[in-house]
Design a protein around this motif. Structure first.
Motif, short mmCIF file in Angstrom:
data_model
loop_
_atom_site.label_atom_id
_atom_site.label_comp_id
_atom_site.label_asym_id
_atom_site.label_seq_id
_atom_site.Cartn_x
_atom_site.Cartn_y
_atom_site.Cartn_z
N LYS A 253 0.90 -1.10 0.25
CA LYS A 253 0.26 -0.04 0.31
C LYS A 253 0.63 1.01 0.02
O LYS A 253 0.54 2.29 -1.03
CB LYS A 253 -0.95 0.25 1.17
N ALA A 254 1.92 0.87 0.96
CA ALA A 254 2.23 2.50 1.19
C ALA A 254 3.56 2.51 -0.34
O ALA A 254 3.68 3.71 -1.00
CB ALA A 254 4.31 1.92 2.19
N LEU B 249 3.51 5.72 -2.73
CA LEU B 249 5.10 6.29 -2.61
C LEU B 249 5.27 5.73 -5.17
O LEU B 249 5.25 7.12 -5.23
CB LEU B 249 5.74 5.71 -2.81
N LEU B 250 5.01 5.64 -5.59
CA LEU B 250 5.02 5.61 -6.97
C LEU B 250 3.26 6.61 -7.40
O LEU B 250 3.99 7.44 -8.47
CB LEU B 250 4.43 4.20 -7.76
N ILE C 282 13.81 6.93 -8.04
CA ILE C 282 12.69 6.27 -7.15
C ILE C 282 12.14 5.69 -6.89
O ILE C 282 11.78 4.19 -5.87
CB ILE C 282 12.98 8.37 -5.80
N ALA C 283 11.46 5.89 -8.64
CA ALA C 283 10.66 4.80 -7.80
C ALA C 283 10.57 3.36 -8.90
O ALA C 283 10.40 2.74 -8.41
CB ALA C 283 9.82 5.27 -9.54
N MET D 76 16.29 1.23 -0.59
CA MET D 76 16.15 1.15 1.01
C MET D 76 14.66 1.86 1.16
O MET D 76 14.79 1.38 2.29
CB MET D 76 17.24 2.31 1.54
N VAL D 77 13.70 2.06 0.49
CA VAL D 77 12.54 2.49 0.78
C VAL D 77 11.41 1.35 1.52
O VAL D 77 11.37 1.67 2.74
CB VAL D 77 12.09 3.24 -0.53
N PRO D 78 11.93 0.17 1.23
CA PRO D 78 10.78 -1.27 2.05
C PRO D 78 11.29 -1.14 3.33
O PRO D 78 10.61 -1.97 4.10
CB PRO D 78 11.17 -2.01 1.05
#
Length: 125
Positions: free
Chosen positions: A13-14, A18-19, A38-39, A105-107
């Motif tokens: 969901k996050a 973010l996308l 980033i995507a 690293m986002v996840p």
């Protein structure tokens, strides 16, 4: 404590939010390569986390059945990270390299935030 499947569902969901933010940033700012980096990094990072969740399930089953424990798929996740970076290096006009690495690293940032929120909620109960 939350189980990995619940954490992964929250991460998906996050990731969609973010996308969506990356799409807006890509379309309406003067930094489209940063948002594209980033995507792509976040997509590969989420794929890596999915691999980890799947391998942890196999690991738990192996332990409970008393069988030999298999690998947790570190090589596959490492290769996926290399693929994201290779795409960013190969296509620098579309993807920013540092942003792709940050996206990988986002996840894990989502994971730490989820664990922190969960511990704060459980502390209040």
């Amino acid at each position: 404590m939350l189980d990995l499947h619940h954490i992964f569902a929250m991460q998906k969901k996050a990731l969609f939010f973010l996308l969506a933010l990356c799409a807006l940033g890509w379309g309406f700012t003067s930094y489209p390569t940063v948002f594209a980096g980033i995507a792509i990094g976040a997509c590969f990072g989420t794929y890596n986390f999915w691999i980890l969740v799947r391998r942890m399930d196999k690991f738990d089953r192996s332990i409970s059945e008393g069988r030999k424990v298999a690998s947790l798929g570190s090589a596959l996740r490492f290769g996926s990270g290399i693929a994201a970076v290779a795409i960013a290096i190969t296509l620098p006009e579309y993807f920013h390299l540092i942003s792709a690495v940050i996206g990988l690293m986002v996840p894990y940032v989502f994971l730490f935030i989820g664990v922190f929120v969960s511990s704060v909620r459980n502390k209040g109960n």
